[in-house]
Design a protein around this motif. Structure first.
Motif, PDB file in Angstrom:
ATOM      1  N   GLY A  20       0.620  -1.030   0.269  1.00  0.00           N
ATOM      2  CA  GLY A  20       0.208  -0.637  -0.329  1.00  0.00           C
ATOM      3  C   GLY A  20       0.625   1.127   0.139  1.00  0.00           C
ATOM      4  N   CYS A  21       0.739   2.486   0.753  1.00  0.00           N
ATOM      5  CA  CYS A  21       1.018   3.097   1.069  1.00  0.00           C
ATOM      6  C   CYS A  21       2.113   3.457   1.734  1.00  0.00           C
ATOM      7  N   ALA A  22       2.439   2.243   2.751  1.00  0.00           N
ATOM      8  CA  ALA A  22       3.712   1.758   3.593  1.00  0.00           C
ATOM      9  C   ALA A  22       4.925   3.026   3.184  1.00  0.00           C
ATOM     10  N   PRO A  23       5.365   3.978   4.126  1.00  0.00           N
ATOM     11  CA  PRO A  23       7.271   4.235   3.510  1.00  0.00           C
ATOM     12  C   PRO A  23       7.949   3.807   3.212  1.00  0.00           C
ATOM     13  N   ALA A  32      32.861   1.264  10.755  1.00  0.00           N
ATOM     14  CA  ALA A  32      33.444   2.280  11.379  1.00  0.00           C
ATOM     15  C   ALA A  32      33.595   2.410  12.340  1.00  0.00           C
ATOM     16  N   MET A  33      34.809   2.971  13.144  1.00  0.00           N
ATOM     17  CA  MET A  33      35.290   2.762  14.621  1.00  0.00           C
ATOM     18  C   MET A  33      34.923   1.655  14.998  1.00  0.00           C
ATOM     19  N   ASP A  34      35.683   0.906  14.186  1.00  0.00           N
ATOM     20  CA  ASP A  34      36.246  -0.791  14.104  1.00  0.00           C
ATOM     21  C   ASP A  34      34.475  -1.785  14.077  1.00  0.00           C
ATOM     22  N   THR A  35      33.344  -1.387  14.031  1.00  0.00           N
ATOM     23  CA  THR A  35      32.797  -2.500  13.956  1.00  0.00           C
ATOM     24  C   THR A  35      31.876  -2.073  12.928  1.00  0.00           C
ATOM     25  N   VAL A  36      30.577  -2.522  12.440  1.00  0.00           N
ATOM     26  CA  VAL A  36      29.661  -3.115  11.322  1.00  0.00           C
ATOM     27  C   VAL A  36      28.826  -2.093  12.535  1.00  0.00           C
ATOM     28  N   MET A  37      28.588  -1.333  11.355  1.00  0.00           N
ATOM     29  CA  MET A  37      27.056  -0.445  11.719  1.00  0.00           C
ATOM     30  C   MET A  37      26.316  -0.775  10.676  1.00  0.00           C
ATOM     31  N   GLN A  38      24.967  -0.775  11.019  1.00  0.00           N
ATOM     32  CA  GLN A  38      23.381  -0.673   9.500  1.00  0.00           C
ATOM     33  C   GLN A  38      22.632   0.565  10.643  1.00  0.00           C
ATOM     34  N   LEU A  39      22.170   1.526   9.723  1.00  0.00           N
ATOM     35  CA  LEU A  39      21.472   2.136  10.070  1.00  0.00           C
ATOM     36  C   LEU A  39      20.092   2.001   8.855  1.00  0.00           C
ATOM     37  N   GLN A  40      18.511   2.234   9.740  1.00  0.00           N
ATOM     38  CA  GLN A  40      18.002   2.044   8.825  1.00  0.00           C
ATOM     39  C   GLN A  40      16.738   3.196   9.014  1.00  0.00           C
ATOM     40  N   ALA A  41      16.386   3.795   8.331  1.00  0.00           N
ATOM     41  CA  ALA A  41      15.075   4.816   8.326  1.00  0.00           C
ATOM     42  C   ALA A  41      13.643   4.869   7.106  1.00  0.00           C
TER      43      ALA A  41
END
Ligand code: ADP
Ligand code: MG
Length: 340
Positions: A20-23, A32-41
């Motif tokens: 549907g119209c889900a974002p 970065a900073m010696d580690t894996v980073m995951q960003l979700q928005a």
């Protein structure tokens, strides 16, 4: 070829109808900073905001790194006299000093030479003998650090070295949240190497479900917290350690002994609005142990906690009572709710 293309298009259209119209979801995964980073928005503006968030993380990594020769921390550790630093560094050193005082020294950003002596910076692990520990601890009295807010400078006494590894990821998380919020994003979650920070709730309005890792099984989580707009930061002995003669030695040091913290805890999670604060506190609670951590918590209003001790008991501060639940397979664990 053409037919396959049509079929794929049709499937895509069906998927679009279903959602549907889900974002729309946007994601970045970086190291970065010696580690894996995951960003979700999710939603409008999220893609651009994530790009800027990643730039900000990389900037902080360059500024705060203890091993990058162009960083502020390198300049402080290798410079002489008053060293001018960025507002980010000044702010974090100030916060660290405040937490050093508040936690009775359990959080101490001058433990770097001790961490190094045990081999955690090089991988050449060894059990540091007692006289050497005492010698190293002589250079960890943060009361001798001079910070000049007006001039923007930090001055270390001879022999002292700083490392913001206990706070940096939490601060980066706060900066990411500010950028996303400022761009109108209302639903996001980031995992910066085990530091989870959430903006708002899930795009369907339900709270985020954040797992707390089983410190004895890297592939499982033992509990779940349902949260919105909070940071959930865990320090554990399982993250970096070595074993010798049946003993486990980990990378979080007790500043009182110069040896790995031996408080009876195997993991400490701090939950609150500020990622930097929770990052510093998770390290400090791990050093303090369950009883001292509970007393410390009773004197403050800015965080809640989940602690796991060697016997497997889980200690939960009462502010999390309603958002905490044991994960599947862990229902028989003893949970002690700690009250004010
Ligand atoms: P991680 O970064 O592994 O998620 P922490 O936030 O607990 O975990 O930070 C641990 C890092 O902080 C260590 O790698 C070490 O460099 C440093 N450190 C170790 N003991 C202390 C301490 N008592 N106070 C402050 N920093 C510490
Ligand atoms: Mg920490």
């Amino acid at each position: 070829m053409r037919r396959v293309g049509c079929l794929l298009l049709a499937l895509a259209a069906a998927a679009a109808l279903l959602t549907g119209c889900a974002p729309e979801e946007h994601e970045e995964i970086i190291f970065a900073m010696d580690t894996v980073m995951q960003l979700q928005a999710w939603g409008d503006g999220a893609e651009d905001a994530l790009t800027r968030a990643v730039q900000r993380i990389n900037e902080l990594d360059r500024t705060l790194s203890v091993v990058n020769e162009n960083s502020d921390i390198w300049a402080i550790n290798h410079g002489q006299g008053a060293v001018e630093v960025s507002p980010d560094t000044l702010h974090l050193v100030e916060l660290a000093l405040e937490l050093w005082r508040d936690t009775g020294g359990a959080l101490n950003i001058a433990m770097y030479p001790v961490v190094r002596a045990w081999g955690f910076t090089t991988g050449e692990y060894r059990v540091v003998p007692e006289p050497e520990r005492a010698e190293l601890l002589e250079y960890t009295d943060l009361g001798r650090l001079e910070l000049d807010e007006a001039a923007g400078t930090v001055t270390l006494p001879e022999g002292m070295e700083l490392d913001l590894g206990s706070l940096g990821k939490g601060y980066a998380g706060d900066q990411v949240m500010d950028i996303l919020r400022g761009s109108g994003v209302t639903s996001a979650i980031v995992n910066l190497g085990g530091n989870v920070q959430a903006l708002g709730s899930q795009s369907d309005g339900s709270p985020w479900r954040v797992g707390i890792q089983d410190p004895e099984d890297e592939s499982a989580y033992l509990a779940v917290l349902e949260i919105s707009d909070l940071a959930v930061v865990t320090s554990g002995g399982y993250q970096r350690y070595f074993e010798e003669d049946g003993q486990t030695y980990w990378h979080i040091m007790d500043p009182a002994t110069g040896a790995p913290a031996d408080s009876g805890l195997i993991s400490a999670t701090a939950v609150g609005a500020s990622g930097a604060l929770c990052d510093g506190l998770s390290t400090a609670l791990f050093v303090m142990g369950a009883d001292a951590a509970a007393d410390f918590w009773r004197g403050r209003e800015d965080f809640e906690f989940v602690l796991v001790d060697q016997a497997g008991t889980i200690w939960v501060s009462e502010g999390l009572e309603d958002s905490f639940s044991l994960a599947q397979g862990y229902e028989d664990r003893t949970v002690e709710v700690v009250r004010r």
